[in-house]
Write an enzyme that holds these catalytic residues in place. Structure first.
Site, mmCIF file in Angstrom:
data_model
loop_
_atom_site.group_PDB
_atom_site.id
_atom_site.type_symbol
_atom_site.label_atom_id
_atom_site.label_comp_id
_atom_site.label_asym_id
_atom_site.label_seq_id
_atom_site.Cartn_x
_atom_site.Cartn_y
_atom_site.Cartn_z
ATOM 1 N N THR A 227 13.799 5.264 10.536
ATOM 2 C CA THR A 227 14.758 4.239 10.601
ATOM 3 C C THR A 227 14.322 2.951 9.818
ATOM 4 O O THR A 227 13.162 2.373 9.986
ATOM 5 C CB THR A 227 14.899 3.704 12.048
ATOM 6 O OG1 THR A 227 15.463 5.031 12.903
ATOM 7 C CG2 THR A 227 15.728 2.761 12.366
ATOM 8 N N THR B 160 0.849 -1.303 -0.085
ATOM 9 C CA THR B 160 0.041 0.018 0.111
ATOM 10 C C THR B 160 0.949 1.208 -0.082
ATOM 11 O O THR B 160 0.587 2.109 -0.913
ATOM 12 C CB THR B 160 -0.949 0.097 1.258
ATOM 13 O OG1 THR B 160 -1.905 -1.061 1.358
ATOM 14 C CG2 THR B 160 -1.613 1.336 1.217
ATOM 15 N N CYS C 150 -20.991 -10.262 2.597
ATOM 16 C CA CYS C 150 -22.233 -10.494 2.401
ATOM 17 C C CYS C 150 -23.088 -10.150 3.811
ATOM 18 O O CYS C 150 -22.505 -10.628 4.680
ATOM 19 C CB CYS C 150 -22.611 -11.936 2.071
ATOM 20 S SG CYS C 150 -23.921 -13.046 2.788
ATOM 21 N N HIS D 145 4.976 -10.128 2.297
ATOM 22 C CA HIS D 145 4.134 -11.035 3.101
ATOM 23 C C HIS D 145 3.259 -11.908 2.171
ATOM 24 O O HIS D 145 2.634 -12.853 2.423
ATOM 25 C CB HIS D 145 3.402 -10.435 4.246
ATOM 26 C CG HIS D 145 2.131 -9.803 3.501
ATOM 27 N ND1 HIS D 145 0.901 -10.393 3.732
ATOM 28 C CD2 HIS D 145 2.028 -8.628 2.969
ATOM 29 C CE1 HIS D 145 0.087 -9.326 3.222
ATOM 30 N NE2 HIS D 145 0.666 -8.498 2.683
#
Lengths: 385, 379
Positions: free
Chosen positions: B235, B71, B321, B199
């Site tokens: 950092t 992102t 849903c 990931h």
């Protein structure tokens, strides 16, 4: 001089000979609410006092959620010396502007000034010390209460509390808790009458998910803050729903489901010493809440069914849900996914004969028994949600 | 038994990654900006990871900026590049991009830029006339994902790149490679900016990177100490970056072939039990080798998901849903999947570590659950 919380109670005053019983419960409930914060609680002269708590604001917030409490005021407690009382009054009104009134109340008749004189004397001193204030005895913006009892007590602020009857004086009842907006409000209304409420929730995995169950437990935890936590009995309901769907007429589906929910709730209630059921139904809100449908649901059980929202409008219910703090949780998604089981054209005027005929098509007793045996009970006070 | 078939959501960190990170946390805890020798070791380890990434993208050059994940890298690529340009710009993206791209585009729109969102066809390929039309009017940034996260569709990046280079010389091409990196080959020569995430390839969460062609100017979003060439202050997450490097090295070279074979097995096994299952998006052989989006007619995706969950099979649904409000997947809708099919859609996503046993078990459980659940349709 020290800070105390002055706790007023409302309806308990109306009680006659059994008033001590109600008061004892109330004091115990206030004590339980503030104990974790280190507050000391005592009853004196038809007031409850809380003292010695390091965080008075947190204490007040807890006490205002104790049923039976009418209002809470942060106050100062001091010796009954007129000069020091006046100084304390001037101090409390410093920085305020607008209109005010002093309410004097002398319970200790050995005090030299009576209630009127007391109010006049203190009012005069406050006016002299704070020129931004004016007296208005009819619609004051600030109300300074001065009470002369075993000590003198002064307070300006009055925090309204939840009112009602002390928890535990009204017996036990079982709430059908769905995860929507209405049922938590219904539970709250009955808790407000001093009733210890437990909850039963119908769980239809895989049609509803683990997250939906978490949401219900979270709602119960929020409601439980008004008492001492809540027991939630989670009932496995999928098998019954599937059987009803497969074997019974579609248009009766919802009312049949409600009748089995009531039967199961009744058994769980009896096993837990509850004398009544509570639902969030409101007359005419949906097809299963028409008068005809409610008559049919009631007929399934031999236990009173309390429906405190029966005459309320959806918006009124939402207002209460917002005020008691359950609304935001109720509108989280993860609601049930089981439109599969929702009839397209539900019957709004079911007849009991038709329902009984439909119920004969499934092994209802066995399924009810299995559901009751499969109950899993959660204690909200032990859960991080 | 557990069958984890939701590897496009995230993956389990591999042993190599856990070990490398544990060592990094215990021993290589130094701040790479410090002046003593051990701190330089941390910097070297980071640079080694940058090289791994360049190699994977088949390029010796370009800057690699580490971020907190996909992102942030997408945000930096899109907002950072457009903010470095002068005046209002036109940005071209597909309608099926990830929310981190679409969200960045909305922010640019609010700042006065123009965003054109081109549609895709049922195969997930750009509608070329729209793309060409937009490019003829001029665009300064094109952003497109390498692999669609819901369907595995792979837009023709080479054609997009060629079209952009010829119609809008000087414009930038950003590729969101979060779902594609190391599972589908990528040539950096096609793009100017490339996003990847740790990931999704058995690395740790909280680390990703943006590859930036030399000479491309970006305006940083995180300001401060000037780390990462001034493009991402703060950092550096050295254990995460070392974990990412280990994940890249541990990824088998033939991942694409392994994945394709597993996916074919999964589809075959499910089809043999559930003949009326439908594939959403492109044909399996045209899609990325690790994503399979299927519709199980007559059963809600979410209900089937929870039934599989009960059996220890974890997958995902594109559409949330609820009885009150049905939210269908905008990606599936954009790809022309009918609303009814969206409701029954489930995404299975594999990793090179997914075993045959897991696949056979998942297919068997899907068959059983479907058999039971399809009996309960709304009447």
């Amino acid at each position: 001089m020290r800070k105390v919380l002055l706790v007023r109670f409302g309806e308990v005053h109306l009680k006659g000979l059994n008033r001590p019983y109600f008061l004892k419960k109330l004091v115990a409930n206030v004590r339980r609410a503030v104990e974790p914060l280190g507050g000391r609680v005592w009853l004196s002269d038809s007031r409850i006092y809380v003292a010695d708590a390091p965080d008075f604001d947190a204490c007040a917030q807890r006490v205002r959620k104790v049923f039976g409490v009418h209002s809470v005021s942060p106050a100062v407690e001091m010796e009954k010396d007129l000069e020091s009382i006046c100084l304390a009054a001037e101090d409390m009104m410093r920085g305020k502007q607008g209109t005010f009134k002093v309410f004097g109340r002398r319970s200790d008749k050995t005090f030299p000034l009576d209630s009127m004189q007391l109010a006049a004397e203190i009012g005069g001193r406050v006016l002299e010390s704070n020129p931004a204030l004016k007296v208005d005895v009819h619609h004051p913006q600030h109300k300074l209460n001065v009470e002369i009892r075993d000590h003198a007590y002064l307070c300006v602020e009055e925090i309204p509390a939840v009112g009602g009857m002390p928890m535990g004086t009204g017996g036990k009842a079982m709430l059908l808790l769905s995860g929507g907006i209405d049922s938590p409000v219904a539970g709250y209304q009955i808790m407000n009458r001093g009733v210890m409420v437990q909850a039963v929730h119908f769980y239809s995995f895989p049609y509803t998910s683990e997250r939906a169950k978490e949401k219900v437990l979270k709602l119960a935890k929020e409601l439980g803050e008004y008492g001492n936590g809540m027991l939630v009995h989670v009932v496995p309901f999928t098998e019954l729903q599937m059987q009803l769907h497969e074997k019974c007429p579609d248009e009766l589906g919802t009312v049949l489901m409600r009748r089995y929910m009531m039967r199961i709730a009744e058994r769980v209630a009896r096993a837990n010493g509850c004398q009544a059921l509570i639902t969030g139904e409101s007359l005419g809100q949906v097809a299963s809440q028409t008068m005809e449908a409610l008559v049919c649901t009631d007929a399934a059980v031999n236990m009173p069914v309390f429906r405190p929202l029966i005459g309320l409008d959806k918006l009124e219910i939402i207002d209460i849900a917002t005020a008691i703090g359950t609304y935001d949780t109720s509108i989280l998604p993860y609601e049930d996914c089981c439109t599969v089981f929702t009839p397209r054209h539900p019957s709004t005027r079911p007849r009991i004969e038709d329902l009984e005929k439909a119920e004969a098509l499934i092994d209802g007793e066995r399924l009810t028994e299995e559901a009751v045996n499969g109950v899993e009970t959660f204690r909200t006070w032990e859960m991080d949600l | 038994m557990i069958a984890y078939l939701d590897n496009s959501a995230t993956t389990q960190s591999s042993i190599e990654v856990v070990e490398a990170m544990e060592q990094a946390l215990r021993e290589e805890y130094f701040n790479p900006s410090s002046l003593y020798a051990p701190a330089m070791r941390a910097e070297k380890a980071m640079n080694a990871c940058r090289n791994e990434i360049r190699q994977a993208l088949h390029t010796p050059s370009g800057q690699v900026v580490f971020t907190s994940g996909g992102t942030e890298a997408n945000n930096l690529a899109i907002i950072g590049s457009v903010s470095a340009m002068h005046g209002p710009q036109r940005i071209l993206v597909s309608q099926t991009e990830h929310p981190s791209v679409l969200g960045a585009c909305e922010a640019l729109e609010a700042a006065g830029h123009t965003v054109i969102r081109f549609p895709v066809d049922r195969q997930g390929q750009p509608v070329w006339e729209t793309v060409e039309g937009a490019m003829r009017e001029g665009v300064s940034l094109l952003s497109c994902m390498q692999v669609n996260n819901e369907t595995g569709a792979m837009p023709d990046l080479a054609r997009l790149s060629a079209m952009l280079r010829s119609l809008c010389p000087g414009a930038l091409f950003h590729v969101d490679g979060v779902q594609g990196f190391l599972r589908v080959p990528m040539q950096a020569s096609l793009a100017d900016l490339y996003t990847l995430s740790g990931h999704k390839i058995h690395g740790p969460k909280g680390v990703g990177a943006l590859w930036i062609r030399s000479g491309v100017r970006l305006k940083p979003r995180a300001l401060g100490g000037g780390q990462e060439g001034g493009l991402r202050s703060g950092t550096e997450n050295t254990p995460g970056i070392i974990g990412l490097g280990a994940a890249i090295r541990a990824m088998p070279g033939n991942a694409a072939d392994v994945l394709a074979a597993r996916k074919a097995l999964l589809l075959g096994e499910i089809r043999s039990r559930i003949p009326d299952v439908r594939i959403n998006g492109p044909l399996p052989e045209d899609a990325a080798p690790h994503i399979l989006n299927l519709t199980f007619p007559g059963v809600r995706g979410e209900v089937l998901l929870h039934a599989l969950e009960e059996a220890g099979v974890y997958v995902s649904t594109g559409s949330a849903c609820s009885s009150k409000k049905r939210k269908l997947s905008p990606v599936l809708l954009a790809m022309g999947v009918p609303a009814n099919d969206c409701e029954g859609a489930l995404r299975f996503s594999l990793s090179p570590h997914t075993s045959e046993e897991e696949i056979l078990y998942a297919a068997e459980q899907a068959g059983k659950a479907y058999e039971l659940l399809k009996r309960f349709r709304r009447k």
